[in-house]
Design an enzyme around this catalytic site. Structure first.
Site, PDB file in Angstrom:
ATOM      1  N   TYR A 204       1.043  -1.186  -0.026  1.00  0.00           N
ATOM      2  CA  TYR A 204       0.191   0.119  -0.334  1.00  0.00           C
ATOM      3  C   TYR A 204       0.814   1.269  -0.338  1.00  0.00           C
ATOM      4  CZ  TYR A 204      -4.591  -2.039   0.736  1.00  0.00           C
ATOM      5  OH  TYR A 204      -6.096  -2.689   0.672  1.00  0.00           O
TER       6      TYR A 204
ATOM      7  N   LYS B 276       2.203 -15.395   2.502  1.00  0.00           N
ATOM      8  CA  LYS B 276       3.080 -16.034   1.357  1.00  0.00           C
ATOM      9  C   LYS B 276       4.378 -15.967   1.078  1.00  0.00           C
ATOM     10  CE  LYS B 276       1.385 -17.643  -3.127  1.00  0.00           C
ATOM     11  NZ  LYS B 276       0.592 -18.703  -3.057  1.00  0.00           N
TER      12      LYS B 276
ATOM     13  N   ASP C 182      -3.131 -18.462   0.529  1.00  0.00           N
ATOM     14  CA  ASP C 182      -4.484 -18.921  -0.332  1.00  0.00           C
ATOM     15  C   ASP C 182      -5.271 -20.212   0.484  1.00  0.00           C
ATOM     16  OD1 ASP C 182      -2.126 -20.074  -0.562  1.00  0.00           O
ATOM     17  OD2 ASP C 182      -1.775 -20.741  -2.500  1.00  0.00           O
TER      18      ASP C 182
ATOM     19  N   ASP D 116      -6.811  -6.794   4.316  1.00  0.00           N
ATOM     20  CA  ASP D 116      -7.913  -6.428   3.736  1.00  0.00           C
ATOM     21  C   ASP D 116      -8.352  -7.782   3.334  1.00  0.00           C
ATOM     22  OD1 ASP D 116      -8.673  -4.317   2.837  1.00  0.00           O
ATOM     23  OD2 ASP D 116      -8.014  -4.865   0.467  1.00  0.00           O
TER      24      ASP D 116
ATOM     25  N   ASP E 130     -12.269  -8.712   4.395  1.00  0.00           N
ATOM     26  CA  ASP E 130     -13.796  -8.748   3.966  1.00  0.00           C
ATOM     27  C   ASP E 130     -13.851 -10.870   3.568  1.00  0.00           C
ATOM     28  OD1 ASP E 130     -13.579  -5.923   3.196  1.00  0.00           O
ATOM     29  OD2 ASP E 130     -14.252  -6.171   1.217  1.00  0.00           O
TER      30      ASP E 130
HETATM   31  C1  IPM Z   1     -10.358  -1.488   4.510  1.00  0.00           C
HETATM   32  C2  IPM Z   1     -10.722  -0.364   2.966  1.00  0.00           C
HETATM   33  C3  IPM Z   1      -9.066   0.392   2.682  1.00  0.00           C
HETATM   34  C4  IPM Z   1      -8.084  -0.401   2.637  1.00  0.00           C
HETATM   35  C5  IPM Z   1      -9.361   1.412   1.301  1.00  0.00           C
HETATM   36  C6  IPM Z   1     -11.235   1.761   1.163  1.00  0.00           C
HETATM   37  C7  IPM Z   1      -8.456   2.518   0.632  1.00  0.00           C
HETATM   38  O1  IPM Z   1     -10.589  -1.073   2.277  1.00  0.00           O
HETATM   39  O2  IPM Z   1     -10.427   0.287   4.983  1.00  0.00           O
HETATM   40  O3  IPM Z   1     -10.142  -2.476   4.568  1.00  0.00           O
HETATM   41  O4  IPM Z   1      -7.587  -1.046   1.488  1.00  0.00           O
HETATM   42  O5  IPM Z   1      -7.792  -0.491   3.846  1.00  0.00           O
HETATM   43 MG    MG Z   2     -11.161  -3.508   2.737  1.00  0.00          MG
END
Ligand code: IPM
Ligand code: MG
Length: 373
Positions: A142, A189, A222, A246, A250
């Site tokens: 990032y 990884k 993975d 990240d 999710d």
């Molecule tokens: C998160 C979001 C952010 C990230 C984005 C909005 C930059 O997806 O906080 O998980 O990737 O960190």
């Molecule tokens: Mg995110």
């Protein structure tokens, strides 16, 4: 306790969900005699519109002079669909994390009993899942150097980590494990990436020296992504670098039944910020359908951070009660889809004021749906 909280509601549904978290915090302040002062500032697309900058200096200053930051969401389709955009709302969030030194992002993932049927995953596989994801937040790909060649045909993003960056979050993850099930899984990884091999070495040494009582194991990202679906109960604390964290968080949100439930705390040595992990959900803006629970649970994490455990627990009880009674937004509740973002916040606010007897009154008076109890 007196706390000044910087409110960076941001874009899309950010302001709506943050409003509910503020409402709940105000109710806590009243019941427990605290003084919470809220001060708002722009961030993200709205800040680009108003100030030409996704993180104006004045916003950063407000965060630095506050005790904590309550963050909403950022992002707007007009930037997502324009790869040539020079300024992006997301840059505001990344710069904020970096400027405040928020190197550890903690994302709890829990399967609520009353929501087991909402997850597309098998009930028996997810029941009792309780994971705490420790995502490194200010390093890795990032923040590494980015290049784009003049002709626009070649681009690169550098992933780099130092021993120190790994150690400081690893300490937090191991300490957390000691008060949980005593297990850390490092996700990397290491079969391909040099940075991952550094993570393995540093974490292994640190574990041996400081946390011999904590079980440490390793998974490639993975495989971890697959295990998260097959058998999430095997995880206790999951430690990982920025981008893997990240993605896997999710994915993990599917266990809870909605991404609208996942809260997070971002902490560093000096500052702290609390934000839902979901994005700005532009399609839902202004419709009253956004789930405020992730933001409300982030407010509970804020209280935990200041050791207001009883207060934080009360919020969590209110959230569980709302889930049990089906007082939830349409992402979790397709049947009674007239329950708005605001009503969910009202319920939890009311619960905090009357934890013993709020639900019946509230359900009858505000929702007219006593039959769903
Ligand atoms: C998160 C979001 C952010 C990230 C984005 C909005 C930059 O997806 O906080 O998980 O990737 O960190
Ligand atoms: Mg995110």
């Amino acid at each position: 306790m007196k706390l000044q909280i910087a409110v960076l509601a941001g874009d899309g549904i950010g302001p709506e969900v943050t409003n509910e978290a503020i409402k709940v915090l105000k109710s806590i302040a009243t019941e427990f005699n605290h003084t919470f002062i809220f001060k708002s500032a722009d961030v993200g697309a709205i800040a680009i519109d108003n100030h030409g900058d996704p993180l104006p200096e004045s916003t950063l200053d407000l965060c630095k002079e506050s005790d904590a930051v309550l963050f909403g969401a950022i992002g707007h389709p007009k930037y997502d669909n324009d790869p040539s955009a020079k300024v992006r709302p997301e840059q505001g969030l990344l710069k904020l994390r970096k400027s405040l030194g928020l190197y550890a992002n903690i994302r709890p993932v829990k399967a609520y009993n009353s929501l087991l049927s909402k997850s597309p995953l098998k009930r028996d596989n997810i029941k009792d899942t309780d994971i705490s994801i420790y995502r490194e937040l200010t390093g890795g790909i990032y923040f590494g150097e980015k290049t784009l060649s003049e002709d626009g045909n070649h681009a690169s993003d550098l992933c780099s980590y130092s021993k120190e960056e790994i150690e400081r979050i690893a300490h937090l993850a191991f300490k957390a494990a000691q008060s949980r099930k005593n297990k850390v899984t490092l996700v990397d990884k290491a079969n391909v990436l040099e940075t991952s091999r550094l993570w393995r070495r540093v974490v292994t040494e640190l574990a041996k020296e400081h946390y011999p009582d904590v079980e440490l194991d390793f998974l490639f990202i993975d495989n971890a992504a697959m295990q998260m679906i097959l058998n999430p109960k095997q995880f206790d604390v999951l430690l990982t670098e920025n981008m893997f964290g990240d993605i896997i968080s999710d994915e993990a949100s599917v266990i809870g039944g909605s991404i609208g439930l996942l809260a997070s705390a971002s902490v560093g040595d000096k500052y702290s910020m609390f934000e839902p992990i979901h994005g700005s959900y532009p399609q839902a803006t202004g419709k009253g359908i956004a789930n405020p629970l992730a933001s409300i649970l982030s407010a509970a994490m804020l209280l935990d951070h200041f050791e207001l455990y009883e207060e934080a627990e009360l919020i969590r009880e209110g959230v569980e009660k709302s889930l049990k009674l089906n007082i939830t937004t349409p992402d979790l509740n397709a049947r009674f889809n007239n329950i708005t973002t605001q009503k969910v916040g009202d319920f939890i606010e009311d619960f905090i004021a009357h934890p013993k007897d709020s639900n019946l009154n509230f359900t009858n008076i505000h929702l007219g749906q006593s039959t769903i109890i």
